[in-house]
Design a protein around this motif. Structure first.
Motif, short mmCIF file in Angstrom:
data_model
loop_
_atom_site.label_atom_id
_atom_site.label_comp_id
_atom_site.label_asym_id
_atom_site.label_seq_id
_atom_site.Cartn_x
_atom_site.Cartn_y
_atom_site.Cartn_z
N MET A 288 21.05 6.16 6.94
CA MET A 288 21.14 5.07 5.04
C MET A 288 21.52 6.78 4.12
N LYS A 289 21.64 5.84 3.53
CA LYS A 289 22.84 6.30 2.63
C LYS A 289 21.16 6.77 1.39
N ARG A 290 20.43 4.77 1.30
CA ARG A 290 19.58 4.70 -0.38
C ARG A 290 18.01 6.21 0.40
N VAL A 291 17.70 6.49 -1.18
CA VAL A 291 16.91 6.72 -0.24
C VAL A 291 15.03 6.14 -1.11
N MET A 292 14.18 6.24 -0.83
CA MET A 292 13.03 5.38 -1.09
C MET A 292 13.46 4.83 -2.18
N ARG A 293 13.12 3.37 -2.23
CA ARG A 293 12.96 2.95 -3.41
C ARG A 293 12.31 1.14 -3.18
N GLY A 294 11.94 0.78 -4.36
CA GLY A 294 10.75 -0.28 -4.09
C GLY A 294 11.95 -1.17 -4.96
N THR B 75 12.65 2.52 8.66
CA THR B 75 12.10 3.85 8.30
C THR B 75 13.02 4.91 8.82
N GLU B 76 13.12 5.77 7.51
CA GLU B 76 14.06 7.34 8.05
C GLU B 76 12.81 8.15 8.41
N CYS B 77 12.60 8.18 9.69
CA CYS B 77 12.23 9.97 9.70
C CYS B 77 12.77 10.84 9.65
N PHE C 242 4.08 -5.06 4.99
CA PHE C 242 5.22 -4.25 5.93
C PHE C 242 5.30 -2.44 6.23
N GLY C 243 5.71 -1.78 6.61
CA GLY C 243 5.44 -0.53 6.33
C GLY C 243 6.44 -0.04 7.54
N GLY C 244 5.85 1.36 7.66
CA GLY C 244 6.26 2.24 9.28
C GLY C 244 5.71 4.25 9.09
N ASP C 245 5.53 4.28 9.80
CA ASP C 245 4.72 5.60 10.57
C ASP C 245 5.60 6.28 11.10
N ALA D 239 12.57 8.67 4.33
CA ALA D 239 13.33 7.09 3.26
C ALA D 239 12.16 5.98 3.85
N TYR D 240 12.87 5.59 2.73
CA TYR D 240 12.60 3.87 3.26
C TYR D 240 12.76 2.59 2.60
N ASP D 241 13.40 1.92 3.21
CA ASP D 241 13.97 0.24 2.95
C ASP D 241 13.26 -1.21 3.25
N VAL D 242 13.61 -1.69 2.34
CA VAL D 242 13.25 -3.25 3.28
C VAL D 242 14.91 -3.69 3.60
N GLN D 243 15.43 -4.52 4.81
CA GLN D 243 16.41 -5.18 4.30
C GLN D 243 16.21 -6.34 4.33
#
Length: 101
Positions: A1-7, A63-65, A82-85, A93-97
């Protein structure tokens, strides 16, 4: 995942956390080309959540752990939490696709 945490609410601001992690913070709400919107973003060192409304197509979480990447199930129209743990591992990082159905 190239993107970093984004809203994904439109404009975003960036911040650098301890350790050099770059984070894009949710900005002011604006229209987007996607069929969903999210609000009430909450993040911690190992987990994140957001309240999202899917208006068309399908969406899922990513969710990138520090030890692996977790993909959520694709969901259709409706209101979703939505969420991840990452458990004992760090949230990187996290994202919504989103995709057209």
């Amino acid at each position: 995942m190239k993107r970093v945490m984004r809203g994904l609410t439109g404009a975003a601001a960036t911040a650098v956390l301890a350790g050099g992690l770059i984070v894009a913070l949710p900005g002011a709400a604006s229209a987007n080309d996607y069929g969903y919107t999210c609000k009430n973003w909450k993040t911690g060192s190992s987990a994140w959540t957001a309240s999202c409304a899917v208006t068309r197509g399908k969406a899922r979480t990513v969710t990138e752990c520090s030890n692996r990447t977790i993909y959520g199930a694709w969901v259709g129209k409706g209101h979703w939490k939505f969420g991840g743990d990452c458990g004992k591992y760090a949230l990187r990082a996290y994202d919504v696709q989103w995709k057209k159905a």
